[in-house]
Design a protein around this motif. Structure first.
Motif, PDB file in Angstrom:
ATOM      1  N   HIS A 176       0.872  -1.181   0.000  1.00 17.41           N
ATOM      2  CA  HIS A 176       0.000   0.000   0.000  1.00 17.41           C
ATOM      3  C   HIS A 176       0.905   1.225   0.000  1.00 17.41           C
ATOM      4  CE1 HIS A 176      -2.933   3.012   1.144  1.00 17.41           C
ATOM      5  NE2 HIS A 176      -3.901   2.120   1.020  1.00 17.41           N
ATOM      6  N   THR A 181       1.197   3.805   6.158  1.00 12.29           N
ATOM      7  CA  THR A 181      -0.106   3.234   5.825  1.00 12.29           C
ATOM      8  C   THR A 181      -0.927   3.066   7.099  1.00 12.29           C
ATOM      9  OG1 THR A 181       0.819   2.033   3.939  1.00 12.29           O
ATOM     10  CG2 THR A 181      -1.285   1.246   4.820  1.00 12.29           C
ATOM     11  N   LYS A 182      -2.162   3.503   7.060  1.00 14.60           N
ATOM     12  CA  LYS A 182      -3.064   3.313   8.203  1.00 14.60           C
ATOM     13  C   LYS A 182      -3.536   1.866   8.241  1.00 14.60           C
ATOM     14  CE  LYS A 182      -4.660   8.122   7.888  1.00 14.60           C
ATOM     15  NZ  LYS A 182      -3.766   8.450   6.747  1.00 14.60           N
ATOM     16  N   LEU A 183      -3.724   1.347   9.437  1.00 10.65           N
ATOM     17  CA  LEU A 183      -4.071  -0.068   9.588  1.00 10.65           C
ATOM     18  C   LEU A 183      -5.340  -0.437   8.827  1.00 10.65           C
ATOM     19  CD1 LEU A 183      -3.220  -0.729  13.354  1.00 10.65           C
ATOM     20  CD2 LEU A 183      -1.954  -1.483  11.336  1.00 10.65           C
ATOM     21  N   TYR A 184      -6.316   0.468   8.801  1.00 10.81           N
ATOM     22  CA  TYR A 184      -7.575   0.123   8.131  1.00 10.81           C
ATOM     23  C   TYR A 184      -7.455   0.142   6.608  1.00 10.81           C
ATOM     24  CZ  TYR A 184      -8.146   5.265   8.141  1.00 10.81           C
ATOM     25  OH  TYR A 184      -7.956   6.617   7.988  1.00 10.81           O
ATOM     26  N   ASP A 185      -6.300   0.578   6.078  1.00  7.88           N
ATOM     27  CA  ASP A 185      -6.085   0.576   4.632  1.00  7.88           C
ATOM     28  C   ASP A 185      -5.239  -0.615   4.149  1.00  7.88           C
ATOM     29  OD1 ASP A 185      -7.511   2.871   3.950  1.00  7.88           O
ATOM     30  OD2 ASP A 185      -5.825   4.194   4.404  1.00  7.88           O
ATOM     31  N   ASN A 187      -5.436  -4.044   4.041  1.00  2.19           N
ATOM     32  CA  ASN A 187      -6.071  -5.044   3.169  1.00  2.19           C
ATOM     33  C   ASN A 187      -5.149  -6.218   2.832  1.00  2.19           C
ATOM     34  OD1 ASN A 187      -7.935  -6.336   1.531  1.00  2.19           O
ATOM     35  ND2 ASN A 187      -7.483  -5.079  -0.267  1.00  2.19           N
ATOM     36  N   THR A 208       3.411   0.360   7.436  1.00  2.00           N
ATOM     37  CA  THR A 208       2.696   0.745   8.650  1.00  2.00           C
ATOM     38  C   THR A 208       3.676   1.030   9.784  1.00  2.00           C
ATOM     39  OG1 THR A 208       2.479  -1.547   9.461  1.00  2.00           O
ATOM     40  CG2 THR A 208       0.713  -0.701   8.041  1.00  2.00           C
ATOM     41  N   THR A 213       1.192  -5.607  11.661  1.00  2.82           N
ATOM     42  CA  THR A 213       0.785  -5.968  10.307  1.00  2.82           C
ATOM     43  C   THR A 213       1.729  -6.997   9.697  1.00  2.82           C
ATOM     44  OG1 THR A 213      -0.034  -3.703  10.060  1.00  2.82           O
ATOM     45  CG2 THR A 213       0.053  -5.046   8.086  1.00  2.82           C
TER      46      THR A 213
END
Length: 222
Positions: A176, A181-185, A187, A208, A213
């Motif tokens: 990403h 990177t934000k955790l909710y992004d 995927n 992240t 992650t």
């Protein structure tokens, strides 16, 4: 390597600031952490940006002064001699050297230095001439897939294989392209989708903060 062993790549990138001693310190820390590879970036500034290209807003803010993108990158560029010293130190520490080349001149430099483990940066996934030349000599290929569609990843892998790369030596890294990177992004299921749809080795390129992650990616088969 043991079967199913997770390969850890320690990203050094340009965080050496062009300083060999700092590069060695980072390699030393990576080796002590148990990483399998240290990854650098190989580029020729003249092949990437024009001399009058402005630095980005965040770069100017962090540096607190005006500078061009060219001058900023030039300070981070590693010469052939610096590459040799870094590779020699990696050999001494028994940790594998890996790099992302960003232009044909840099790819040929790595091959000339007998570096055949190559990391393809996300931005080069559609650079088909680059991929064709890389596939002819590279042994292990790690390809980041940030901002790419599944179709684009598939096409890149087909080009690599058609030009000499073996599928078993290619690893597609879910990525990403946001820093951080934000955790909710994140995927992580995209990594599993690539494995199922493309029948390819997969991994995760982590931007992240923290290690949660990376641990989750390992549990999912990275």
């Amino acid at each position: 390597m043991k079967k199913n062993k997770t390969i850890i790549i320690a990203e050094i990138g340009v965080n050496h600031n062009g300083n060999i001693n700092l590069a060695k310190k980072l390699i030393d820390v990576a080796e002590k952490s148990g990483a399998d590879f240290v990854k650098f970036q190989t580029f020729k500034t003249e092949n990437l940006v024009c001399k009058n290209t402005k630095a980005t807003q965040y770069q100017r803010h962090n540096l607190g002064k005006k500078t061009s993108q060219f001058n900023l990158l030039k300070k981070l560029e590693l010469s052939e001699n610096k590459h040799k010293k870094i590779i020699q130190f990696c050999n001494k520490k028994k940790i594998d050297f890996l790099s992302s080349p960003f232009d044909m001149e840099s790819l040929n430099l790595l091959f000339r230095l007998r570096i055949f483990n190559i990391k393809i940066a996300s931005g080069e996934i559609n650079n088909f001439i680059f991929l064709k030349n890389l596939a002819k000599k590279a042994k292990k290929i790690f390809i980041s897939t940030g901002m790419s569609t599944l179709s684009e990843v598939s096409q890149a892998i087909k080009i690599l294989i058609k030009n000499g790369a073996r599928k078993k030596d290619i690893t597609a890294l879910h990525c990403h392209s946001d820093y951080p990177t934000k955790l909710y992004d994140v995927n992580l299921f995209a990594m599993k989708t690539m494995k199922e749809k493309l029948s390819i080795n997969v991994g995760y390129s982590d931007h992240t903060i923290g290690n949660e992650t990376a641990i989750a990616a390992t549990a999912l088969g990275a």
